[in-house]
Scaffold this motif. Structure first.
Motif, PDB file in Angstrom:
ATOM      1  N   VAL A   5      -4.922  -6.206   0.027  1.00 62.02           N
ATOM      2  CA  VAL A   5      -4.153  -6.758   0.981  1.00 62.02           C
ATOM      3  C   VAL A   5      -3.688  -5.811   1.860  1.00 62.02           C
ATOM      4  N   GLU A   6      -3.718  -5.987   3.065  1.00 59.43           N
ATOM      5  CA  GLU A   6      -3.509  -5.248   4.251  1.00 59.43           C
ATOM      6  C   GLU A   6      -1.920  -5.412   5.035  1.00 59.43           C
ATOM      7  N   SER A   7      -1.541  -4.500   5.323  1.00 60.30           N
ATOM      8  CA  SER A   7      -0.334  -4.694   6.118  1.00 60.30           C
ATOM      9  C   SER A   7       0.031  -3.433   6.822  1.00 60.30           C
ATOM     10  N   GLY A   8       0.859  -3.568   7.825  1.00 63.47           N
ATOM     11  CA  GLY A   8       1.008  -2.499   8.782  1.00 63.47           C
ATOM     12  C   GLY A   8       0.742  -2.711  10.243  1.00 63.47           C
ATOM     13  N   ALA A  24      -4.288  -2.694  -3.534  1.00 62.46           N
ATOM     14  CA  ALA A  24      -5.135  -3.280  -4.302  1.00 62.46           C
ATOM     15  C   ALA A  24      -4.451  -3.709  -5.730  1.00 62.46           C
ATOM     16  N   SER A  25      -5.147  -4.749  -6.179  1.00 62.11           N
ATOM     17  CA  SER A  25      -4.633  -5.460  -7.307  1.00 62.11           C
ATOM     18  C   SER A  25      -5.742  -6.067  -8.071  1.00 62.11           C
ATOM     19  N   GLY A  26      -5.326  -6.539  -9.321  1.00 58.98           N
ATOM     20  CA  GLY A  26      -6.476  -7.083 -10.128  1.00 58.98           C
ATOM     21  C   GLY A  26      -7.130  -6.002 -10.939  1.00 58.98           C
ATOM     22  N   ARG A  27      -7.259  -4.878 -10.564  1.00 62.23           N
ATOM     23  CA  ARG A  27      -7.881  -3.822 -11.399  1.00 62.23           C
ATOM     24  C   ARG A  27      -7.618  -2.411 -10.405  1.00 62.23           C
ATOM     25  N   THR A  69      -6.771   8.622  10.722  1.00 60.21           N
ATOM     26  CA  THR A  69      -6.849   9.534   9.480  1.00 60.21           C
ATOM     27  C   THR A  69      -6.848   8.538   8.449  1.00 60.21           C
ATOM     28  N   ILE A  70      -7.918   8.603   7.461  1.00 58.95           N
ATOM     29  CA  ILE A  70      -7.819   7.993   6.210  1.00 58.95           C
ATOM     30  C   ILE A  70      -7.579   8.506   5.069  1.00 58.95           C
ATOM     31  N   SER A  71      -6.847   8.030   4.275  1.00 56.10           N
ATOM     32  CA  SER A  71      -6.375   8.620   3.094  1.00 56.10           C
ATOM     33  C   SER A  71      -6.300   7.530   2.071  1.00 56.10           C
ATOM     34  N   ARG A  72      -6.031   8.044   0.558  1.00 58.00           N
ATOM     35  CA  ARG A  72      -5.845   7.241  -0.597  1.00 58.00           C
ATOM     36  C   ARG A  72      -4.714   7.888  -1.325  1.00 58.00           C
ATOM     37  N   ASP A  73      -4.099   6.797  -2.244  1.00 52.86           N
ATOM     38  CA  ASP A  73      -3.281   7.264  -3.278  1.00 52.86           C
ATOM     39  C   ASP A  73      -3.891   6.458  -4.361  1.00 52.86           C
ATOM     40  N   ASN A  74      -4.678   7.102  -5.514  1.00 54.23           N
ATOM     41  CA  ASN A  74      -5.193   6.133  -6.395  1.00 54.23           C
ATOM     42  C   ASN A  74      -4.056   5.844  -7.544  1.00 54.23           C
ATOM     43  N   ALA A  75      -2.914   6.958  -7.506  1.00 57.36           N
ATOM     44  CA  ALA A  75      -1.947   6.491  -8.487  1.00 57.36           C
ATOM     45  C   ALA A  75      -1.364   5.326  -8.176  1.00 57.36           C
ATOM     46  N   LYS A  76      -1.238   4.939  -6.763  1.00 58.66           N
ATOM     47  CA  LYS A  76      -0.475   3.817  -6.322  1.00 58.66           C
ATOM     48  C   LYS A  76      -1.522   2.651  -5.980  1.00 58.66           C
ATOM     49  N   ASN A  77      -2.668   3.016  -6.355  1.00 57.81           N
ATOM     50  CA  ASN A  77      -3.788   1.833  -5.606  1.00 57.81           C
ATOM     51  C   ASN A  77      -3.813   1.567  -4.459  1.00 57.81           C
ATOM     52  N   THR A  78      -3.388   2.519  -3.650  1.00 52.66           N
ATOM     53  CA  THR A  78      -3.260   2.049  -2.166  1.00 52.66           C
ATOM     54  C   THR A  78      -4.172   3.030  -1.357  1.00 52.66           C
ATOM     55  N   MET A  79      -4.671   2.461  -0.177  1.00 53.70           N
ATOM     56  CA  MET A  79      -5.214   3.313   0.872  1.00 53.70           C
ATOM     57  C   MET A  79      -4.373   3.215   2.181  1.00 53.70           C
ATOM     58  N   TYR A  80      -4.666   4.076   3.021  1.00 53.44           N
ATOM     59  CA  TYR A  80      -4.114   4.337   4.385  1.00 53.44           C
ATOM     60  C   TYR A  80      -4.976   4.698   5.441  1.00 53.44           C
ATOM     61  N   LEU A  81      -4.382   3.961   6.666  1.00 54.29           N
ATOM     62  CA  LEU A  81      -5.355   4.423   7.856  1.00 54.29           C
ATOM     63  C   LEU A  81      -4.049   4.815   9.208  1.00 54.29           C
ATOM     64  N   GLN A  82      -3.984   5.912   9.124  1.00 60.18           N
ATOM     65  CA  GLN A  82      -3.064   6.673  10.170  1.00 60.18           C
ATOM     66  C   GLN A  82      -3.530   6.635  11.475  1.00 60.18           C
ATOM     67  N   MET A  83      -3.111   5.749  12.428  1.00 56.37           N
ATOM     68  CA  MET A  83      -3.840   5.622  13.990  1.00 56.37           C
ATOM     69  C   MET A  83      -2.918   6.189  14.885  1.00 56.37           C
ATOM     70  N   ASN A  84      -3.388   7.259  15.593  1.00 49.05           N
ATOM     71  CA  ASN A  84      -2.586   8.022  16.503  1.00 49.05           C
ATOM     72  C   ASN A  84      -3.168   7.962  17.971  1.00 49.05           C
ATOM     73  N   ASN A  85      -2.496   7.792  18.824  1.00 40.50           N
ATOM     74  CA  ASN A  85      -3.010   8.112  20.354  1.00 40.50           C
ATOM     75  C   ASN A  85      -3.818   6.664  20.481  1.00 40.50           C
ATOM     76  N   LEU A  86      -3.305   5.612  20.194  1.00 38.97           N
ATOM     77  CA  LEU A  86      -4.044   4.140  20.263  1.00 38.97           C
ATOM     78  C   LEU A  86      -4.448   3.843  21.604  1.00 38.97           C
ATOM     79  N   LYS A  87      -5.353   3.180  21.726  1.00 39.99           N
ATOM     80  CA  LYS A  87      -5.958   2.766  23.080  1.00 39.99           C
ATOM     81  C   LYS A  87      -6.358   1.336  23.155  1.00 39.99           C
ATOM     82  N   PRO A  88      -5.970   0.679  24.134  1.00 37.43           N
ATOM     83  CA  PRO A  88      -6.158  -0.825  24.318  1.00 37.43           C
ATOM     84  C   PRO A  88      -7.514  -1.130  23.516  1.00 37.43           C
ATOM     85  N   GLU A  89      -8.676  -0.548  23.847  1.00 41.88           N
ATOM     86  CA  GLU A  89      -9.862  -0.853  22.931  1.00 41.88           C
ATOM     87  C   GLU A  89      -9.861  -0.682  21.422  1.00 41.88           C
TER      88      GLU A  89
END
Length: 121
Positions: A5-8, A24-27, A69-89
């Motif tokens: 499930v994505e958010s943000g 992530a859930s289920g496993r 920048t992509i990162s993950r926290d396996n203890a939280k079963n979560t992945m992240y995508l930090q997006m900076n300097n965003l462009k219309p494209e």
């Protein structure tokens, strides 16, 4: 399969930042390669970034290198995508995905439902 499930997502001005999360859930997905893809209106889904199960290696599309920048926290079963300097494209629906290896990521496996990112100029 693991459920994702994505958010943000949201609306941001050009030059701004957003941080996407994928829970992530289920496993646990701590042994999966995970990553982000995006699909803009009228275009095919494209690869954005990926990270190995250990977090030791990351991969980026040329269009986002140095800004995302992509990162993950396996203890939280979560992945992240930090997006900076965003462009219309960068405007697209962003999807997270999980699979057993980086090579097979995006070819089946688990997918989230997507989160909309809109960058205004």
């Amino acid at each position: 399969q693991v459920q994702l499930v994505e958010s943000g997502g949201g609306l941001v001005q050009a030059g701004g930042s957003l941080r996407l999360s994928c829970a992530a859930s289920g496993r646990t997905f701590s042994r999966d390669a995970v990553g982000w893809f995006r699909q803009a209106p009228g275009k095919e889904r494209e690869f954005v970034a990926a990270i190995t199960w250990s977090g030791g290696s990351t991969y980026y599309a040329d269009s986002v290198k140095g800004r995302f920048t992509i990162s993950r926290d396996n203890a939280k079963n979560t992945m992240y995508l930090q997006m900076n300097n965003l462009k219309p494209e960068d405007t697209a629906v962003y999807y997270c995905a999980a699979h057993t290896t980086i090579a097979t990521l995006g070819k089946g496996g688990s997918w989230g439902q997507g989160t909309q990112v809109t960058v205004s100029s």
